[in-house]
Each structure stands twice: as structure tokens, then as C-alpha cells.
Design a protein around this motif. Sequence first.
Motif, PDB file in Angstrom:
ATOM      1  N   SER A 121       0.843  -1.192   0.000  1.00  0.00           N
ATOM      2  CA  SER A 121       0.000   0.000   0.000  1.00  0.00           C
ATOM      3  C   SER A 121       0.883   1.248   0.000  1.00  0.00           C
ATOM      4  O   SER A 121       1.849   1.318   0.758  1.00  0.00           O
ATOM      5  CB  SER A 121      -0.894   0.015   1.245  1.00  0.00           C
ATOM      6  N   SER A 144      -3.333  -3.254  -0.333  1.00  0.00           N
ATOM      7  CA  SER A 144      -4.772  -3.258  -0.064  1.00  0.00           C
ATOM      8  C   SER A 144      -5.351  -1.860  -0.178  1.00  0.00           C
ATOM      9  O   SER A 144      -6.448  -1.591   0.281  1.00  0.00           O
ATOM     10  CB  SER A 144      -5.039  -3.782   1.356  1.00  0.00           C
ATOM     11  N   HIS A 145      -4.570  -0.943  -0.765  1.00  0.00           N
ATOM     12  CA  HIS A 145      -4.977   0.465  -0.718  1.00  0.00           C
ATOM     13  C   HIS A 145      -5.941   0.870  -1.830  1.00  0.00           C
ATOM     14  O   HIS A 145      -7.073   1.255  -1.546  1.00  0.00           O
ATOM     15  CB  HIS A 145      -3.733   1.362  -0.745  1.00  0.00           C
ATOM     16  N   ARG A 183     -11.983  -0.545  -1.693  1.00  0.00           N
ATOM     17  CA  ARG A 183     -11.710   0.811  -1.184  1.00  0.00           C
ATOM     18  C   ARG A 183     -11.919   1.852  -2.283  1.00  0.00           C
ATOM     19  O   ARG A 183     -12.518   2.900  -2.070  1.00  0.00           O
ATOM     20  CB  ARG A 183     -10.294   0.892  -0.618  1.00  0.00           C
ATOM     21  N   PRO A 207     -12.668  -4.201   7.643  1.00  0.00           N
ATOM     22  CA  PRO A 207     -11.638  -3.415   8.339  1.00  0.00           C
ATOM     23  C   PRO A 207     -12.198  -2.672   9.561  1.00  0.00           C
ATOM     24  O   PRO A 207     -13.407  -2.470   9.670  1.00  0.00           O
ATOM     25  CB  PRO A 207     -11.161  -2.430   7.271  1.00  0.00           C
ATOM     26  N   ALA A 208     -11.295  -2.279  10.448  1.00  0.00           N
ATOM     27  CA  ALA A 208     -11.684  -1.545  11.654  1.00  0.00           C
ATOM     28  C   ALA A 208     -12.377  -0.239  11.260  1.00  0.00           C
ATOM     29  O   ALA A 208     -11.963   0.431  10.321  1.00  0.00           O
ATOM     30  CB  ALA A 208     -10.451  -1.243  12.491  1.00  0.00           C
ATOM     31  N   GLU A 209     -13.398   0.105  11.987  1.00  0.00           N
ATOM     32  CA  GLU A 209     -14.110   1.379  11.781  1.00  0.00           C
ATOM     33  C   GLU A 209     -14.488   1.577  10.310  1.00  0.00           C
ATOM     34  O   GLU A 209     -14.326   2.665   9.741  1.00  0.00           O
ATOM     35  CB  GLU A 209     -13.285   2.553  12.303  1.00  0.00           C
ATOM     36  N   SER A 212     -16.517   4.445   8.960  1.00  0.00           N
ATOM     37  CA  SER A 212     -15.919   5.768   8.714  1.00  0.00           C
ATOM     38  C   SER A 212     -15.733   6.011   7.210  1.00  0.00           C
ATOM     39  O   SER A 212     -15.509   7.141   6.790  1.00  0.00           O
ATOM     40  CB  SER A 212     -14.584   5.896   9.442  1.00  0.00           C
ATOM     41  N   LEU A 213     -15.809   4.957   6.408  1.00  0.00           N
ATOM     42  CA  LEU A 213     -15.721   5.134   4.955  1.00  0.00           C
ATOM     43  C   LEU A 213     -17.075   5.539   4.367  1.00  0.00           C
ATOM     44  O   LEU A 213     -17.191   5.765   3.168  1.00  0.00           O
ATOM     45  CB  LEU A 213     -15.259   3.834   4.289  1.00  0.00           C
TER      46      LEU A 213
ATOM     47  N   GLU B 201      -4.605   0.470  14.200  1.00  0.00           N
ATOM     48  CA  GLU B 201      -5.799  -0.081  13.562  1.00  0.00           C
ATOM     49  C   GLU B 201      -6.975   0.843  13.853  1.00  0.00           C
ATOM     50  O   GLU B 201      -7.392   1.003  14.999  1.00  0.00           O
ATOM     51  CB  GLU B 201      -6.076  -1.492  14.085  1.00  0.00           C
ATOM     52  N   GLY B 202      -7.489   1.452  12.817  1.00  0.00           N
ATOM     53  CA  GLY B 202      -8.575   2.415  12.975  1.00  0.00           C
ATOM     54  C   GLY B 202      -8.899   3.010  11.621  1.00  0.00           C
ATOM     55  O   GLY B 202      -8.658   2.390  10.582  1.00  0.00           O
ATOM     56  N   GLN B 203      -9.398   4.230  11.644  1.00  0.00           N
ATOM     57  CA  GLN B 203      -9.824   4.849  10.377  1.00  0.00           C
ATOM     58  C   GLN B 203      -8.696   4.969   9.366  1.00  0.00           C
ATOM     59  O   GLN B 203      -8.904   4.773   8.169  1.00  0.00           O
ATOM     60  CB  GLN B 203     -10.392   6.244  10.655  1.00  0.00           C
ATOM     61  N   SER B 205      -5.806   3.147   9.065  1.00  0.00           N
ATOM     62  CA  SER B 205      -5.411   1.865   8.475  1.00  0.00           C
ATOM     63  C   SER B 205      -6.460   1.415   7.474  1.00  0.00           C
ATOM     64  O   SER B 205      -6.145   0.876   6.414  1.00  0.00           O
ATOM     65  CB  SER B 205      -5.200   0.808   9.564  1.00  0.00           C
ATOM     66  N   THR B 206      -7.706   1.658   7.794  1.00  0.00           N
ATOM     67  CA  THR B 206      -8.793   1.268   6.906  1.00  0.00           C
ATOM     68  C   THR B 206      -8.738   2.060   5.603  1.00  0.00           C
ATOM     69  O   THR B 206      -8.867   1.511   4.519  1.00  0.00           O
ATOM     70  CB  THR B 206     -10.141   1.490   7.620  1.00  0.00           C
ATOM     71  N   ARG B 207      -8.506   3.344   5.698  1.00  0.00           N
ATOM     72  CA  ARG B 207      -8.494   4.200   4.520  1.00  0.00           C
ATOM     73  C   ARG B 207      -7.292   3.895   3.618  1.00  0.00           C
ATOM     74  O   ARG B 207      -7.410   3.848   2.397  1.00  0.00           O
ATOM     75  CB  ARG B 207      -8.456   5.667   4.955  1.00  0.00           C
ATOM     76  N   LEU B 208      -6.130   3.699   4.245  1.00  0.00           N
ATOM     77  CA  LEU B 208      -4.916   3.524   3.452  1.00  0.00           C
ATOM     78  C   LEU B 208      -4.663   2.070   3.072  1.00  0.00           C
ATOM     79  O   LEU B 208      -3.740   1.780   2.309  1.00  0.00           O
ATOM     80  CB  LEU B 208      -3.710   4.062   4.224  1.00  0.00           C
ATOM     81  N   GLY B 209      -5.453   1.142   3.628  1.00  0.00           N
ATOM     82  CA  GLY B 209      -5.209  -0.264   3.330  1.00  0.00           C
ATOM     83  C   GLY B 209      -3.880  -0.749   3.876  1.00  0.00           C
ATOM     84  O   GLY B 209      -3.242  -1.610   3.290  1.00  0.00           O
ATOM     85  N   LEU B 210      -3.448  -0.158   4.993  1.00  0.00           N
ATOM     86  CA  LEU B 210      -2.223  -0.610   5.654  1.00  0.00           C
ATOM     87  C   LEU B 210      -2.607  -1.547   6.790  1.00  0.00           C
ATOM     88  O   LEU B 210      -3.644  -1.360   7.432  1.00  0.00           O
ATOM     89  CB  LEU B 210      -1.443   0.580   6.224  1.00  0.00           C
TER      90      LEU B 210
END
Lengths: 325, 437
Positions: A121, A144-145, A183, A207-209, A212-213, B201-203, B205-210
Motif C-alpha cells: 500500500s 490493499s490500498h 476501497r 476493516p476496523a471502523e 468511517s468510509l 488499527e482504525g480509520q 489503516s482502513t483508509r490507506l489499506g495498511l
Amino acid sequence: MKQQHLQLDNNKRLRHFLTTEGLKRDLLVEILDTAESFTSITHQQVKKVPLLRGKTVVNLFFEASTRTRTTFELAAKRLSADVLNINVPASATNKGETLLDTLRNLEAMHCDMFVVRHQNSGAAHFIAQHCAPHVSVLNAGDGSHAHPTQAMIDMFTIRRHKQEFHTLSVAIVGDILHSRVARSQIHALSTLGVPDIRVIAPRTLIPAEASSLGVHVYHDLDQGLDGVDVIIMLRLQRERMSSALLPSEHEYFKLYGLTKEKLALAKPDVIVMHPGPINRGVEMDSSVADGEHSVILQQVSHGISIRMAVMSMTMQHDLHSGQDT
Amino acid sequence: MSSNHLQRIHIRGGTVVDPANNIKEQRDVFVSDGKIIAVSNEAPKDFNADSVIDATGHIVCPGLVDMCARLREPGQESKATIASETAAAAAAGITSICCPPDTNPVIDTPAVATLIQDKAKDSGKAYVYTLGALTQELDGERLSEMGSLKAAGCVGVSNAYSPFKNTLILRHAMEYAASHDLVVHLHAEDTHLRNNGCVHEGQISTRLGLAGNPSAAETVAVSQILALIEQIGVKAHFCRLSTARAVQMIARAQYTGLQVTADVSAHQLHLTDMDVGYFNSNCHVSPPLRSLRDREGLRAGLNKGTISAICSDHQPHEADAKLAPFALTEPGISTLETLLPLSLRLVNEGTIELSALIASLTHKPAQLLGIEAGTLTPGAQADICIYDPEREWQLDSDTLRSQGHNTPMMHWQFTGQVTHTLFRGQLIFQLDYLNEQ
């Protein structure tokens, strides 16, 4: 913040295409419209236009891919560009040559565009930050980005079938956690005005939270598919079983596999999509994949037009602006 | 600017902040033969200063004690050296540094501990203490010769970031260390739960796919360690806390009488996962930058005393270490020179009172390490930091002294800058600002 605009030049034109996140609706629509104008070329006897004549496009793939690489290659050739395919297996980068070394070597060959796929990513962002000012970077999938061209192919396919975005319910089913396609789709759908985006998967693949997306999270396929206009199935990687995220393909298909019975929960004119390649009998039944609601093969054919659109748009960016430094 | 013979120095007109002695007022400080001889408004009898430092408008406090800074020597001299980093420490007002054992070779023999201490003596810019390895080669399996390590000057033991093979070995390591009265410094992280996570792990990581490192990687490890400590009755120190929940757990343990302490890095009190932005590898750090709520919890823990020390967690890197896609970059920030200015922001923002802050940077970490430092008590070594609390400056790569320029705080504006550092009674650093004006 500068980096958010890394994708745009000073005239807010597309300079790199790294992610669908943060791009304005007008720009996404322009990509779709431009792709629409290229679809006619595909049906001509002479399938070439001279927009990228004299330009060199490098397909820089650090991860195996057949379909994505091929459609990028075809798109570049139809725009009259020269194409260089470079496959860098993960083992080669482990031998000490860094991504930056590879990049510098290619720049020395005076290339104009990098189409990059990488297992990490942020790789496309990294390359866009460090490449020469005249080079455009197209992200063909980073970890995974993001996989923005695939997402735009899917938006294109949806628009062809469902005129308006702002009335749609769209369900994305499968491994959201590891999916760069998901994503990019979520950002694009939400920018284009889709009011109801659902993700459906067991908790281990969400994914976590995630909310928020801007999505609604479902763990039950029946509930999630209720009344949707579009179903996007994601490919399930085999290694999800070995890392204890799922018990078996068998149970996954039983709970999350798309069958005719499950499909009946959606709207009567629902379309079914899949970025491919399909694991038949894991993500969906063959009768659905090949059935009347499936638009999976159309997605593939739209791939070339979308990639031509993005390539021609980024090559028109203002060479003298938009660089960070 | 510094002379080689020990001299008499009169530090005049500054505001002395010496929390160990409850002093926060304008006083002069008198130094002779490398020691503090008086903190008073009157010179001791027969004191004839060889030099006078005018500290009017400045704060005079003990030299800072940094519980954790990686100097990269031996083994990674391309990143930094003891000479380069102790010079940077001097400019940052830091006069005592504790170096963790994950050098190469690791500090699991007296020879390596001695080598580091000797190199530091040669540089003469700061006292470098060492933590010994808890297990040989940090393998998490075989106990190190802790008795010998202590005899060689190690002030505690740690397994750095390396995990223990199992909890039984952790128990034995803690018990064996306790038999030698060595404090165990523990990074609380469940490596399985971390699962290669490189951001919180949170918003983000979710947004960036890390891959995300969940808060539970820390809290599960903290609760396991606390349960062990309760069983076997040893002391332990938690290094570099990152979650609000862990702070609460440790506060409760302290309340019930367990002998546990904790520190936090200065950057965890300021940065959050939001600062990662679009893959800013200078924000790749372990433990990861966490949420705003965690940051507030860490600040509250500092204020209440649950966390007693702020350290730099300095990790200098060569430029290449950060030039790759995020997850492939090496974690860590070069932080010696931002330790004090970043911490002073907490005072300016009203989060903590100045004396309490200085305590957490001086005598409290000194207590945790069991070393004689961090005070201006007459008779103590004259390790002194003098800073101008009003002076505004900007962190730039041409003024950064550390060999590592890996910091997300480059070009940040700070208020408060070290102007003089005395180490063992010698002026080893003086800010060259007269030339600038």
C-alpha cells in the motif's frame, strides 16, 4: 495539505491517477465521459488514435497480473504509445535493489508514464512523489490500498445500466479488509452520489471502523442484499483460510456465495459484477456468473476504454506545475 | 567555547526549576570542580568565578535524562554514532542517555556494555547508560548473564522489541532480574495481535489499506504482564505506552500497590495516526501513533503521575531507510532535539505545570533508572540545561545535529530553545545565536 493534491496539477487537471479518494465528482464524470468517447474506437476497423504518439508507457508490475496489464497495454497501444512491460518479481526487489533504484533506472530511459502494480500500500504514491516532473503515474493496484482504474471501470458499467447514481443501493460482498478494489469503489460510489453503500462479510474480513468510509456494514448476506440495485462480488484469496480468517471455502460459499436464491432478494433488475477472476463455487454460482443479471464480461471490455481515458487525461496535464518541490 | 580544565562557573539571574528540591524561583547557580556547590542568591564564600553565564530570562534546570535513545553504535554506524548523537543530545540539553540493548551485537555481554560506555566517555558530551539484554541475543529464550551485566554498569534489563518465546520464559526472566535487583523494562506488545501492523488499527489503516496494529496488541500484553507481576511480586517498567486503556490499567495496578512504572515518548503526546496522512513514512513508528483519544489518555496519565517519565525514543535513520512504500520503511523518529521543545508545548498549552514537566524529564527518569542525575542538589554532578523559554525557532535540516533527519516535525515552529548545556561542570554547548542577530 500538498499530498492530497498530488494527483492534480495547478489547474486541477489529473496529473497522476493514484486513488479515487479526494477527487471531485466532475473529474470522475469526465473520466467516464472520456471513456464513453473511446468505446466507439474499439468498434472501428482502425482501432488507433494518435493522442500518445511518441510517448513511452512503462507497465511496471511488481505483482503478477494478466488482465490488468494486458488492458493497460492495449489501451496504450490504441493511443499510439510505445509500451514497455517490466515484470519485477518480489524476489528481485529482495536482492537489494530498492523501488527507488528501479525507478531511477527507468527514468534514465526517458519514459513518460508509469503504470504501477505493487504489493505494498502506498507504492504508487511513493513513486509519484519521487519521479521526474514530466512523468505521470497510474496506480494499477497497490497492496490493499487502491485500484482506481478498476473502480472506474465498475462505475462505467453501473452508469451504462443505471443512468442515475443518486438513487442506487450498492452491495459489495467479500474480503473488504484486503481489497484495494473495494476501497476505490467505495470512494468513487460515494463521490458520485450513491446514497446507500453496503459492505457484506464476516467480521474477520471487515476493516476496523469501516463505517468511517461511509458504508453500512452487514454480516448477513440476506439482509445486506435486500433491495439492492448492484451487487459487486469480490475475489476471495485462498490464503484467508490459512490465516484463520475463514474456516473453509465450503462455509464461505454457504453463507456469502451468490446463488439464484440469494439474488432474488435484490431488485428485479439488479446487476451482478465481479472484478475477476472468479472462483466459481466460492464467491458465486456459475448460474449467476453466466446468468442474465451478470455484467462481468462487459466490465472486462470497458477496461480498455477507461484506461485509455485516464492515460489521455493525465498526459494532458500541465508539465510546469503540480510538482511538490 | 569549552575548556578542558574544570572551572568555576556562575550562572546568574536565571529561574531555577529543580523539582527534586522543590525550587522554582530566581536563583543563581554556582559550579565548581564539576559539581554544583550552591543554588542561592548569594555566592559562597571565596567563590571567584572563572566565567559567568548570564541566564536572565532563562530557565535553569537539571540536564535532561533520556530513558531511551538509540545511538546506533555498535552495529549501525551508517545511521548514527555515539559521537554524533551525544553531540546532538548536548544541543538538546540532554546530559544522561539510556541506551536499549538492541545494538549489534546486542548488549548481552559486559564487553558490549563497556564498549558503549567507553565511547561515550571519549565523546564527553553526555553520560550514556545501558540496559542489558534480558535474553541472550534477545532471542526470548535463554537468560542473559544479568549478574555480569549489572557489574558492567547496566542500569536495567530489557528485551527491547523482541518477544519472549512464551510467558514462562518471561516469568523466569523477571524473577531472575529481580534477584539481582535489576528493573525490567518491557515493551508491552502481543506480536501475534500486532500481526505486522504498521499503523494504528482504525480509520487511517482502513483508509490507506495498511495493516493495522490494534490497541489490544498493547493492552493484552499489559494485562498479561500485570497478572504475572501480581503473582511473583517483582518491579517492572512499561516502556513507551501508546494507548489510553493501558494507562488506565497501569493506574489501577499502581493503586493496588503493584510496583509498576511507565514512560511515554514525547511524540506520542503530540502526534496521532492522522499525521500519517498519505503514507508519510516519517510517521512510521513503533508502537504506532494512535488515536486522538489515546493521545489525550497519555497526557492525562502524565498529569496524574501514572506515567512518570517522558523520553525521546530517539531512532535516527539514514535517508534510504524511509524511502520506500510505508510498510517497507524502518520505524522510528529522530527526536533528541525535539524532546524538550515538544514537551514544553504541553506547558504552553496548559496540559501540565512546568515543574512537573521538568521532573518527568529529569529526576523522575533518573529515579527509574536508579542513577544519580536529574537534580541541582549541592554536591551533585553539574549537569545543567539552560533554555530560553521565549525564543522561537524552526527545526530545519541544516540546523539538526543528529545524523538522523527522519522526523515528521521538520519545519515545525517551536517556542523555547536550549542556549547552554553543562556536563560535569563544563560548558559543552552554547547556542550560537549572538552571531545570528
